[in-house]
Design a protein around this motif. Structure first.
Motif, short mmCIF file in Angstrom:
data_model
loop_
_atom_site.label_atom_id
_atom_site.label_comp_id
_atom_site.label_asym_id
_atom_site.label_seq_id
_atom_site.Cartn_x
_atom_site.Cartn_y
_atom_site.Cartn_z
N UNK B 25 0.66 -1.32 0.23
CA UNK B 25 -0.14 0.04 -0.09
C UNK B 25 1.16 1.44 -0.30
N UNK B 26 2.13 1.20 -0.63
CA UNK B 26 2.87 2.74 -0.76
C UNK B 26 1.95 3.51 -1.33
N UNK B 27 2.93 4.50 -1.14
CA UNK B 27 2.10 5.70 -2.61
C UNK B 27 2.94 5.76 -3.54
N UNK B 28 2.05 6.92 -4.34
CA UNK B 28 3.18 6.96 -6.13
C UNK B 28 4.39 6.97 -5.94
N UNK B 29 4.66 8.03 -4.56
CA UNK B 29 6.29 8.59 -4.41
C UNK B 29 7.36 6.51 -4.40
N UNK B 30 6.52 6.18 -3.16
CA UNK B 30 7.10 4.70 -2.62
C UNK B 30 7.22 3.78 -4.17
N UNK B 31 6.67 4.09 -4.63
CA UNK B 31 6.53 2.83 -5.79
C UNK B 31 7.37 3.30 -7.10
N UNK B 32 7.51 4.35 -7.13
CA UNK B 32 9.19 5.09 -8.00
C UNK B 32 10.07 4.37 -7.94
N UNK C 180 8.63 25.10 0.52
CA UNK C 180 8.50 23.98 1.41
C UNK C 180 8.31 23.68 2.14
N UNK C 181 8.64 25.01 3.60
CA UNK C 181 8.07 24.96 4.62
C UNK C 181 6.85 24.83 4.53
N UNK C 182 6.06 26.08 4.05
CA UNK C 182 4.18 25.57 3.71
C UNK C 182 3.88 24.97 3.01
N UNK C 183 4.25 24.41 2.07
CA UNK C 183 4.04 23.23 1.46
C UNK C 183 3.62 21.91 2.34
N UNK C 184 4.68 21.54 3.44
CA UNK C 184 5.28 20.81 3.68
C UNK C 184 3.60 20.54 5.75
N UNK C 185 3.99 22.26 5.93
CA UNK C 185 3.00 22.51 6.91
C UNK C 185 0.82 22.36 6.31
N UNK C 186 1.56 22.59 5.14
CA UNK C 186 -0.24 22.48 4.14
C UNK C 186 -0.57 20.88 4.25
N UNK C 187 0.54 20.19 4.44
CA UNK C 187 0.36 18.71 3.68
C UNK C 187 -0.17 18.07 5.42
N UNK C 188 0.67 18.12 6.23
CA UNK C 188 0.41 18.17 7.40
C UNK C 188 -1.48 17.87 8.09
N UNK C 189 -1.13 19.51 8.26
CA UNK C 189 -2.64 20.66 8.49
C UNK C 189 -3.88 19.62 7.71
N UNK C 190 -3.42 19.62 6.89
CA UNK C 190 -4.74 18.86 6.07
C UNK C 190 -4.53 17.31 5.81
N UNK C 191 -3.76 16.84 5.77
CA UNK C 191 -3.76 15.54 6.11
C UNK C 191 -3.47 14.75 4.04
N UNK C 192 -2.49 15.71 3.88
CA UNK C 192 -2.29 15.99 1.79
C UNK C 192 -1.37 14.49 1.68
N UNK C 193 -1.74 13.08 1.29
CA UNK C 193 -1.20 12.29 0.28
C UNK C 193 -1.55 12.13 -0.83
N UNK C 194 0.42 11.05 -1.40
CA UNK C 194 -0.31 10.80 -2.55
C UNK C 194 -1.01 9.90 -3.31
N UNK C 195 -1.56 9.36 -3.75
CA UNK C 195 -2.98 8.65 -4.37
C UNK C 195 -1.55 7.11 -3.67
N UNK C 196 -2.60 6.65 -3.09
CA UNK C 196 -1.68 4.95 -3.05
C UNK C 196 -1.91 4.10 -3.90
#
Lengths: 204, 204, 204
Positions: B25-32, C180-196
């Motif tokens: 169940x890795x994400x796309x980055x992990x897959x790459x 990079x800082x803003x992007x990462x913090x937003x990813x944590x706050x909104x639990x943004x993930x790559x598609x799996x």
């Protein structure tokens, strides 16, 4: 003399690594790989990190043959291995100090700074076992078991100060091995461990 | 010709690695990443160990792009992948022999000793899969499954003797690939395994 | 300025790695090793892969001392660590962008191709965490958690184009870190993930 002990230590490392592989039901090839990685992996990582080419076993490939032959001893003599627990632990203790000294020597010959000399000894002494545990799917023993890395670090410091002192080189080598051996055996006998850091809460 | 097969093999390795990543169940980055490490990791470790710079993929970075694109094929075509089991196994068998030959060639060009030539072929053939299994949290398959490393070793020996003989180079390459392919397919079909070393007692 | 942030980031990485080690009940030595490997492992693998010797910490061994000292902070202050979750995540986000820029710079100075510049930044940013997870016996978080590697890749691309543009260097550095800082913090706050990629069927 260091050379002779080096071969004994390599052989002992390869044999006890073979037992670890046998506990994971690996095939003969896996046993040989684990034996080579455990016996030669510490020096390999040290040389990669220091840029010290060619690697020891690339220059002397018969070392690989020695490790593979050593790996077959436990396969043939599996039923007697349990009785040999202490001889192995003692050889491993000599090997730890010997590997540490050899690693320090490589860094000293390259003119590295004191901390890197100690680290080179430490890497040579412990990384083989760390790689063995990773390939076997375990958390490396060296991070949570009886004093092992500490023995390598203290032996390395001792050897470094012996080296820059006026003491004869042979005496420093013998003294360091005697110290490392005694320290490690006492650690096993009295189950001396580093303090542990136990942390329960989830940070990430 | 070796070049063409190399690209096919890289692509096949990257695709089957992507499936292994998908099972975790890795994400796309992990897959790459798993795809790149599996397809290019063997050559990378060989080059690090031999001090053979620049690494193949550092010199030809588009190889990384090829692996990432290949990794997306199973993502898009996941439902058809089970039906493609045998094509993948066959491509992987060709790839194993090809990687082994390429690894041997690198060591031969550096003037390494015979054992190191075989080891270079072996590392190129199998280390990618070992790294894939470690990153996926498994004990490497290659240490306990059907003949795989043995195929690389025997192919390497065959290629080395072909290389130092008077036979035409192309014939040696084709012969080694044909041999390695047949040997590996027979090993899968008849579930030929190396003898295992099963050791129960606790040494440490 | 990049240097100052580098030390802050190294320290933050070492401290949060120590917490991961503490969750596995490692001893003090293990905690220090995990701290050093996490904080310096990314740069080490980048340098090995690019053949960029001497390694940063071999040239500046006091970095190892900094990491070991940082590793003891969570040991001493374990009870307050849970409250420091957010400060750590924020420092880690700054560190990710900083490590990425430093990695890109190393590759740029070596005259590497654009893809390798991005990859050098990516390796510097994420490999430390991957090694930490492997040594702790986990499947690396970075392959399945909130956007992390993606932040490093996008920051690297941004930095590369800033670098080849006419913009002043300091502005590019500050802009990349801010992004990079803003992007990462937003990813944590909104639990943004790559598609799996979830794949159930057994291929091998």
């Amino acid at each position: 003399m260091l050379d002779t002990i080096f071969y004994v230590a390599i052989t002992a490392e390869a044999m006890s690594a073979a037992l670890a592989a046998g506990r994971r039901n690996m095939d003969w090839f896996g046993v040989c790989v684990i034996a080579c990685v455990t016996a030669l992996g510490g020096g390999t990582v040290r040389d990669l990190v220091l840029g010290h080419y060619p690697l020891v076993w690339v220059e002397n490939p018969y070392l690989l043959v020695v490790c593979c032959i050593a790996a077959f001893v436990p396969i043939v003599m599996a039923r007697y291995m349990a009785a040999l627990r202490w001889p192995f632990l003692l050889l491993d203790a000599v090997g730890l100090a010997t590997f540490t000294i050899i690693g320090c020597n490589v860094a000293l010959e390259m003119g590295q700074q004191p901390i890197i000399v100690i680290v080179a000894g430490l890497l040579t002494g412990i990384v083989g076992g760390v790689l063995r545990d990773i390939l076997c799917g375990d958390v490396p023993l060296v991070f949570s078991s009886e004093l092992y890395a500490t023995v390598a670090i203290v032996s390395g410091v001792l050897y470094y100060f012996g080296h820059i002192s006026d003491l004869p080189h042979d005496l420093v080598v013998i003294g360091t091995i005697a110290f490392g051996f005694t320290f490690r055996v006492l650690a096993i006998l009295f189950k001396i461990q580093m303090p542990k850091f136990v942390y329960d809460k989830e940070l990430r």
